[in-house]
Design an enzyme around this catalytic site. Structure first.
Site, PDB file in Angstrom:
ATOM      1  N   HIS A 199       0.759  -1.273   0.162  1.00 11.46           N
ATOM      2  CA  HIS A 199      -0.101  -0.019  -0.189  1.00 11.46           C
ATOM      3  C   HIS A 199       0.796   1.253  -0.146  1.00 11.46           C
ATOM      4  CE1 HIS A 199      -3.871  -1.814   0.921  1.00 11.46           C
ATOM      5  NE2 HIS A 199      -3.321  -2.757   1.426  1.00 11.46           N
ATOM      6  N   LYS A 232       0.922  14.240   1.349  1.00 12.21           N
ATOM      7  CA  LYS A 232      -0.570  14.626   0.827  1.00 12.21           C
ATOM      8  C   LYS A 232      -0.566  16.290   0.570  1.00 12.21           C
ATOM      9  CE  LYS A 232      -2.473  10.815   3.349  1.00 12.21           C
ATOM     10  NZ  LYS A 232      -3.471   9.848   2.281  1.00 12.21           N
ATOM     11  N   LYS A 275     -14.726   8.517  -3.590  1.00 15.90           N
ATOM     12  CA  LYS A 275     -15.837   8.856  -3.168  1.00 15.90           C
ATOM     13  C   LYS A 275     -16.588  10.330  -3.577  1.00 15.90           C
ATOM     14  CE  LYS A 275     -14.149   5.941   0.528  1.00 15.90           C
ATOM     15  NZ  LYS A 275     -13.511   5.823   1.619  1.00 15.90           N
ATOM     16  N   THR A 306      -8.504   6.589  -1.698  1.00 17.23           N
ATOM     17  CA  THR A 306      -9.916   6.117  -2.284  1.00 17.23           C
ATOM     18  C   THR A 306     -10.928   7.308  -1.950  1.00 17.23           C
ATOM     19  OG1 THR A 306      -9.682   5.313  -0.039  1.00 17.23           O
ATOM     20  CG2 THR A 306      -9.537   3.670  -1.739  1.00 17.23           C
ATOM     21  N   LYS A 317      -8.213  14.186   4.701  1.00 22.13           N
ATOM     22  CA  LYS A 317      -7.311  12.832   4.846  1.00 22.13           C
ATOM     23  C   LYS A 317      -6.602  12.939   5.913  1.00 22.13           C
ATOM     24  CE  LYS A 317      -6.510  14.027   0.611  1.00 22.13           C
ATOM     25  NZ  LYS A 317      -6.677  12.818  -0.558  1.00 22.13           N
ATOM     26  N   ARG A 318      -5.728  11.908   6.217  1.00 18.92           N
ATOM     27  CA  ARG A 318      -4.879  12.038   7.191  1.00 18.92           C
ATOM     28  C   ARG A 318      -3.772  13.248   6.827  1.00 18.92           C
ATOM     29  NH1 ARG A 318      -4.521   8.394  11.604  1.00 18.92           N
ATOM     30  NH2 ARG A 318      -2.694   9.270  12.015  1.00 18.92           N
TER      31      ARG A 318
HETATM   32  C1  NBG Z   1      -2.560   3.793   1.898  1.00 18.30           C
HETATM   33  C2  NBG Z   1      -2.166   4.572   0.834  1.00 18.30           C
HETATM   34  C3  NBG Z   1      -3.566   5.214   0.080  1.00 18.30           C
HETATM   35  C4  NBG Z   1      -4.302   3.883  -0.196  1.00 18.30           C
HETATM   36  C5  NBG Z   1      -4.631   3.116   0.950  1.00 18.30           C
HETATM   37  C6  NBG Z   1      -5.517   1.665   0.574  1.00 18.30           C
HETATM   38  C7  NBG Z   1      -1.178   2.790   3.835  1.00 18.30           C
HETATM   39  C8  NBG Z   1       0.151   2.192   4.080  1.00 18.30           C
HETATM   40  N1  NBG Z   1      -1.317   3.014   2.332  1.00 18.30           N
HETATM   41  O1  NBG Z   1      -3.031   5.691  -1.037  1.00 18.30           O
HETATM   42  O2  NBG Z   1      -1.568   5.730   1.434  1.00 18.30           O
HETATM   43  O3  NBG Z   1      -5.524   4.408  -0.825  1.00 18.30           O
HETATM   44  O4  NBG Z   1      -3.407   2.495   1.637  1.00 18.30           O
HETATM   45  O5  NBG Z   1      -4.899   1.192  -0.431  1.00 18.30           O
HETATM   46  O6  NBG Z   1      -1.941   3.204   4.580  1.00 18.30           O
END
Ligand code: NBG
Length: 841
Positions: free
Chosen positions: A374, A573, A682, A678, A567-568
């Protein structure tokens, strides 16, 4: 199954077998009964909380019936199951989803109405189940929804944290973390006190030859902690399938801590031991995309892997098949590297406990596991110190070394001339102390490795895992682009839009087959439809404006353009790029004539997201956003033209309010850093347009909905490396407009400049790793283009409708079907009694 009940008793059992309510009247009866008896509440001072509890219990009864049947059906069918191992499941609220999937929301709405409650208020009483940080945890939750909706025999395995992700409050502009104790009333979980597994830690490894001359390896002594199962029903949409999410809770093992044996002097120690055992599942680590290598975290990982694996094996053994059939019955998907120890644990069970020869065992292991990566961010890639593993899991460390040895021998045979290769791909990093590279172990122990969006899957093949592509060939690596469940993220979050779409398409079938949305393109010129479309967006903005007012005291004009980044908080980001852009806009407004101001589209810049408690830079960004808000929101020159809002405590249920209300949302990570994203999906699915970089799933979203419907800006991922290099070794020029923003911060316009100096100097003095300055000009120009485009509302609404119409690809149903085909090799288990059609609204 029925025949297991002896004939004479069968009638009686059948007669009283639970059926659950089917009408409004029965719903009321069940709800009132639960309030009065299960909850022991007097009906005459029944508040919304009690109404929620009663309603939840009534719906829970319905779910349990389908849940039991599903589990029976799957046991009987005895075909392959998929096990999704994830340390995070960010589920959010369950009641609305249960109502939708049971198909009796209308009955509940009317029933509650007659009892004096509004269903919306009742739903809001529920505490979010927040066992996750961000995208990774929410993805797991969307996957469970799709797995059940598509009738796959699937189990989720996770940890039952007593504290989920912390609650965020804002005090004087700073983030404050409050513990999230969420279990005081949780009707959605079932403790299975009879389903327990003892998990071992520490101890030592004894190798000896037994009386018959057999080599025995045994892991001895140490400490035992018991895992207790808590089960959560996961209902599918438009089907009777209800799958299971099993969460493990830790407690002191009965054998180890027998209180009766302790004399009074040891009583306190016994209690302390008990609490130490319970600590394992006490708290979710609040880091997103960041590895921190804490011993307790490693304990969590092993505890959960061992318990899950033993549970899976117990189930497998009931079928009495030979071990070589294991991969035909079991597919285990590793959600990131967190569950990688499951690979080692399965090898240990097969070799040490089942006496299977190493190679045969290893073949079973690698056929069973799949690994999803991820992230490519180096700070997020897990590495565990060898001495720590040695101490906690001595036998596992030996097995890791053996896996590595056989792997490196194989590499050496294939690449005899490339001596550096061995050091590069070794599971063990020769650092001080040595570390275990969990991603390498996960790749070596799995038959497939996938990334989560096209660009990301290409990047892992060409950068962090490129040697493994040489070793295994490209086919081991694949892409499965992420998806989201349209049930929660369209129908539940935006019921009016869902209803409007259904009225045009003739049914709610699109919630099962999202590609049906493409028929909406027939209506892009339909005046009435467009009007309604715009009205719904406006109503959603009014709803968000109300939330903003109550949460922050700031009043915003719902007619303004809502520009959202939730988002976080993370430097990659680039919320800092956003807030610098806001300051730039503020300065521009201050310099405008009254005439010019009249032409400008009013805007509300909305931020939300948590910072990891130890991530100083992220906390500084939050602070700056709030301080800029204080100044801008109270500046009479600016008025409605610009408002800056930080919504506290962003979580799943807030996302359900925020996402449907955006005109523009920001997905502006440095190219190549956001694996997928994601929320981008949405937002677009709810008719918002996006401003974004060519990163993660933004690229595929653009391809699907058309370049003319996305506001793209910034450098490309292939140029990032050169730019970074130039910042250090070339002539690093800072964008002049960005410099003006920095001057304003330094002047103290937003309070003590020292508070924000780290943010500024990351760009001016430390190489601007995230390319904020490089992308600033392009970002601001694109924002200007958005202002221009927004003025033509008719065109804007057309873009919005067209985009939604083309979003079918991004359903998690498509995504799960791809996993099933290309990684798990598993078919759905059809549900016969599907004839009992569910009303689906
Ligand atoms: C996160 C990514 C996102 C991705 C999500 C789900 C982790 C390690 N990765 O970009 O930063 O959408 O995983 O795949 O949290």
């Amino acid at each position: 199954v029925e025949s297991s009940i002896p004939e004479p008793q069968r009638e009686a059992w059948k007669k009283y077998s639970a059926t659950g309510f089917k009408s409004k009247d029965d719903f009321q009866k069940e709800t009132v009964r639960h309030i009065e008896t299960t909850l022991a509440r007097s009906l005459f001072n029944c508040d919304e909380k009690a109404a929620y509890s009663g309603t939840a219990l009534a719906f829970r009864d319905r779910l349990i019936i389908d849940w039991n049947k599903t589990q029976q059906r799957q046991t009987f069918a005895d075909q392959k199951r998929i096990y999704y191992l994830s340390l995070e499941f960010l589920m959010g609220r369950a009641l609305d989803n249960a109502m939708l999937n049971v198909g009796l929301k209308t009955a509940a709405k009317e029933g509650l109405g007659e009892l004096g409650f509004r269903i919306e208020d009742v739903i809001q009483q529920e505490h979010d189940a927040a066992l996750g940080n961000g995208g990774l945890g929410r993805l797991a939750a969307c996957f469970l929804d799709s797995l059940a909706s598509l009738n796959y025999a699937a189990w989720g395995y996770g940890l039952r944290y007593r504290y989920g992700i912390f609650k965020q409050e804002i005090e004087n502009g700073y983030q404050v973390e409050i513990p999230d104790y969420w279990l005081d009333f949780n009707p959605w979980e079932f403790p299975r006190n009879d389903v327990t597994i003892d998990v071992q830690f520490y101890g030592w490894v004894n190798k000896y030859t037994d009386d018959e001359g057999k080599q025995i390896t045994s892991w001895q002594d140490g400490e035992i902690v018991t895992a207790v199962a808590y089960d959560v029903p996961i209902p599918g949409y438009g089907t009777a399938t209800v799958n299971n999410l099993r969460l493990w809770s830790s407690k002191a093992s009965a054998g180890e801590f027998d209180f009766a044996k302790f004399n009074s002097g040891e009583y306190e120690n016994a209690v302390a031991d008990e609490q130490r055992a319970e600590t394992i599942s006490a708290v979710l680590y609040p880091n997103d995309n960041m590895d921190r290598g804490k011993e307790l975290r490693l304990k969590q990982q092993y505890f959960w892997c061992a318990a899950s694996l033993h549970d899976i094996i117990r189930r497998f053994k009931k079928s009495k098949r030979p071990w070589k059939d294991f991969p035909e019955q079991v597919a285990i998907q590793l959600n990131d590297t967190h569950p990688t120890l499951a690979i080692v644990e399965l090898q240990r069970i097969l070799v040490d406990l089942e006496g299977i020869e190493w190679n045969a065992a290893w073949e079973i292991v690698t056929k069973t596991f799949g690994y999803t990566n991820h992230t490519v961010l180096p700070e997020a890639l897990e590495k565990w110190s060898v001495p720590l593993i040695q101490h906690l899991l001595p036998r596992h460390l030996q097995i890791i070394y053996d896996i590595n040895l056989y792997f490196l021998q194989q590499v050496e045979r294939r690449f005899p001339k490339d001596r550096d290769m061995l050091g590069r791909v070794s599971i063990i990093e020769e650092s001080q102390p040595k570390t275990v590279r969990m991603a390498y172990l996960a790749i070596i122990g799995s038959h497939k490795v996938n990334g989560v969006a096209e660009l990301h899957s290409d990047l892992i093949k060409t950068t962090i895992f490129k040697d493994f592509v040489k070793i295994y060939g490209p086919d081991k690596f694949t892409n499965v682009t992420n998806g989201i469940t349209p049930r929660r993220w369209l129908h539940q979050a935006n019921p009016r839009l869902s209803e409007l779409i259904a009225s045009k398409l003739g049914s709610y079938e699109f919630l099962k087959d999202l590609t049906l949305l493409n028929k909406l393109e027939n209506f892009v010129d339909d005046k009435d439809f467009k009007k309604e479309w715009a009205e719904i967006k406006y109503a959603n903005k009014v709803r968000l404006a109300q939330h903003i007012l109550s949460a922050t005291g700031i009043s915003v004009n719902p007619k303004a353009l809502f520009d959202v980044q939730v988002k976080r908080i993370h430097e990659y980001k680039r919320q800092q790029l956003n807030i610098f852009g806001v300051i730039h806009r503020y300065l521009a407004i201050k310099n405008m004539s009254a005439e010019e101001r009249k032409k400008l589209a009013p805007r509300v810049s909305i931020f939300g997201g948590k910072a990891a408690p130890g991530y100083w830079m992220a906390k500084t960004i939050i602070h700056l956003v709030n301080k800029v808000g204080d100044v801008v929101n109270n500046d009479k020159d600016v008025g409605d033209l610009l408002k800056v809002v930080f919504i506290p405590d962003y979580n799943v249920s807030k996302a359900e309010i925020i996402i449907p209300a955006s005109d523009i949302s920001e997905h502006i990570s440095t190219a190549g850093t956001e694996a997928s994203g994601t929320s981008n999906m949405k937002f677009v699915l709810n008719g918002g347009l996006v401003i974004g970089t060519l990163d993660g799933a933004n690229i595929e979203i653009t391809r699907e909905i058309g370049e003319q419907n996305v506001f793209l800006f910034g450098n490309l991922s292939e140029d990032v490396e050169d730019l970074r290099h130039n910042h250090f070794y070339g002539n690093h020029q800072i964008d002049p407009e960005l410099n003006k923003v920095f001057d304003e911060i330094k002047k103290g316009t937003f309070g003590d400049e020292g508070a924000f100096s780290s943010l500024v100097s990351a760009i001016l003095d430390h190489g601007d790793y995230y390319l904020v300055s490089d992308d600033f000009n392009s970002y601001c120009k694109t924002q200007d283009l958005i202002d221009e485009t927004y003025k033509n509302q008719d065109e804007w609404v057309s873009k919005s409708i067209t985009s939604v119409a083309r979003m079918g690809f991004f359903t998690s149903d498509r995504c799960i079907n791809e996993y099933a085909d290309s990684i798990w090799n598993i078919e759905p288990l059809q549900v016969k009694e599907e004839a009992e059609v569910r009303s689906r609204t």
